[in-house]
Structures are given as C-alpha cells and as structure tokens.
Design a protein around this motif. Structure first.
Motif, mmCIF file in Angstrom:
data_model
loop_
_atom_site.group_PDB
_atom_site.id
_atom_site.type_symbol
_atom_site.label_atom_id
_atom_site.label_comp_id
_atom_site.label_asym_id
_atom_site.label_seq_id
_atom_site.Cartn_x
_atom_site.Cartn_y
_atom_site.Cartn_z
ATOM 1 N N ARG A 38 0.830 -1.205 0.000
ATOM 2 C CA ARG A 38 0.000 0.000 0.000
ATOM 3 C C ARG A 38 0.862 1.251 0.000
ATOM 4 O O ARG A 38 0.455 2.288 -0.494
ATOM 5 C CB ARG A 38 -0.894 0.037 1.229
ATOM 6 C CG ARG A 38 -1.930 -1.032 1.255
ATOM 7 C CD ARG A 38 -2.811 -0.834 2.445
ATOM 8 N NE ARG A 38 -3.783 -1.899 2.545
ATOM 9 C CZ ARG A 38 -4.741 -1.905 3.433
ATOM 10 N NH1 ARG A 38 -4.834 -0.922 4.295
ATOM 11 N NH2 ARG A 38 -5.596 -2.902 3.463
ATOM 12 N N LEU A 39 2.037 1.164 0.593
ATOM 13 C CA LEU A 39 2.912 2.325 0.755
ATOM 14 C C LEU A 39 4.348 1.846 0.801
ATOM 15 O O LEU A 39 4.622 0.710 1.201
ATOM 16 C CB LEU A 39 2.574 3.053 2.069
ATOM 17 C CG LEU A 39 3.349 4.314 2.396
ATOM 18 C CD1 LEU A 39 3.057 5.406 1.365
ATOM 19 C CD2 LEU A 39 2.981 4.834 3.775
ATOM 20 N N LEU A 40 5.246 2.709 0.391
ATOM 21 C CA LEU A 40 6.669 2.386 0.428
ATOM 22 C C LEU A 40 7.422 3.629 0.871
ATOM 23 O O LEU A 40 7.162 4.726 0.366
ATOM 24 C CB LEU A 40 7.133 1.948 -0.968
ATOM 25 C CG LEU A 40 8.531 1.372 -1.089
ATOM 26 C CD1 LEU A 40 8.663 0.095 -0.260
ATOM 27 C CD2 LEU A 40 8.831 1.066 -2.549
ATOM 28 N N ARG A 41 8.319 3.466 1.822
ATOM 29 C CA ARG A 41 9.107 4.595 2.322
ATOM 30 C C ARG A 41 10.556 4.438 1.894
ATOM 31 O O ARG A 41 11.104 3.332 1.943
ATOM 32 C CB ARG A 41 9.035 4.658 3.850
ATOM 33 C CG ARG A 41 7.674 5.029 4.379
ATOM 34 C CD ARG A 41 7.688 5.230 5.894
ATOM 35 N NE ARG A 41 8.284 4.117 6.624
ATOM 36 C CZ ARG A 41 7.628 3.073 7.101
ATOM 37 N NH1 ARG A 41 6.330 2.965 6.913
ATOM 38 N NH2 ARG A 41 8.247 2.131 7.764
ATOM 39 N N PRO A 42 11.173 5.529 1.463
ATOM 40 C CA PRO A 42 12.597 5.461 1.117
ATOM 41 C C PRO A 42 13.401 4.904 2.294
ATOM 42 O O PRO A 42 13.138 5.221 3.448
ATOM 43 C CB PRO A 42 12.969 6.916 0.837
ATOM 44 C CG PRO A 42 11.686 7.528 0.367
ATOM 45 C CD PRO A 42 10.619 6.865 1.205
#
Length: 70
Positions: A38-42
């Motif tokens: 759903r989401l990806l963070r650096p």
C-alpha cells in the motif's frame, strides 16, 4: 534479489530502488501492485524481481516490489 527503496510517488505508484551496488532501477505501478503493498518509504529494504533481458535490446526492469522479510 534485495534492494533499498529510493523513491516512491503514492499518486502514480511508481518509484525506484537502489541495488546493493548503488545502481538505481525504476519500477512502474504494475511492479508495485504485483507486490501487494500500500505504501513504500525510502530506505526500506525490499525484495524485487527483475526481467532477464540481457540478450534483448530492452534494459532489465523490475516486475515486482515487496517488503523484505527475515
């Protein structure tokens, strides 16, 4: 193969990862959606799958991005 999330745009669901040798590789929405995220963070460690087009004219591309679990 493992990599590190480098960029991610939640609107387009596209971004890029850094391979362990520092090479940036972009991914598209289809690769992101294939991983069920759903989401990806650096900075997150991810597992990726790539095409093997070493013999073809197209560069290798990411076909799946998902979180790396230990």
């Amino acid at each position: 193969m493992q990599a590190t999330a480098y960029t991610y745009d939640p609107e387009t669901r596209c971004g890029s990862v850094l391979l362990d040798d520092g090479t940036p590789v972009p991914f598209d929405a289809a690769a992101f959606d294939a991983g069920g995220l759903r989401l990806l963070r650096p900075g997150q460690r991810v597992r990726i799958e790539m095409t093997d087009t070493a013999d073809g004219p197209e560069p290798r591309r990411v076909t799946l991005v998902t979180l790396q679990t230990f």
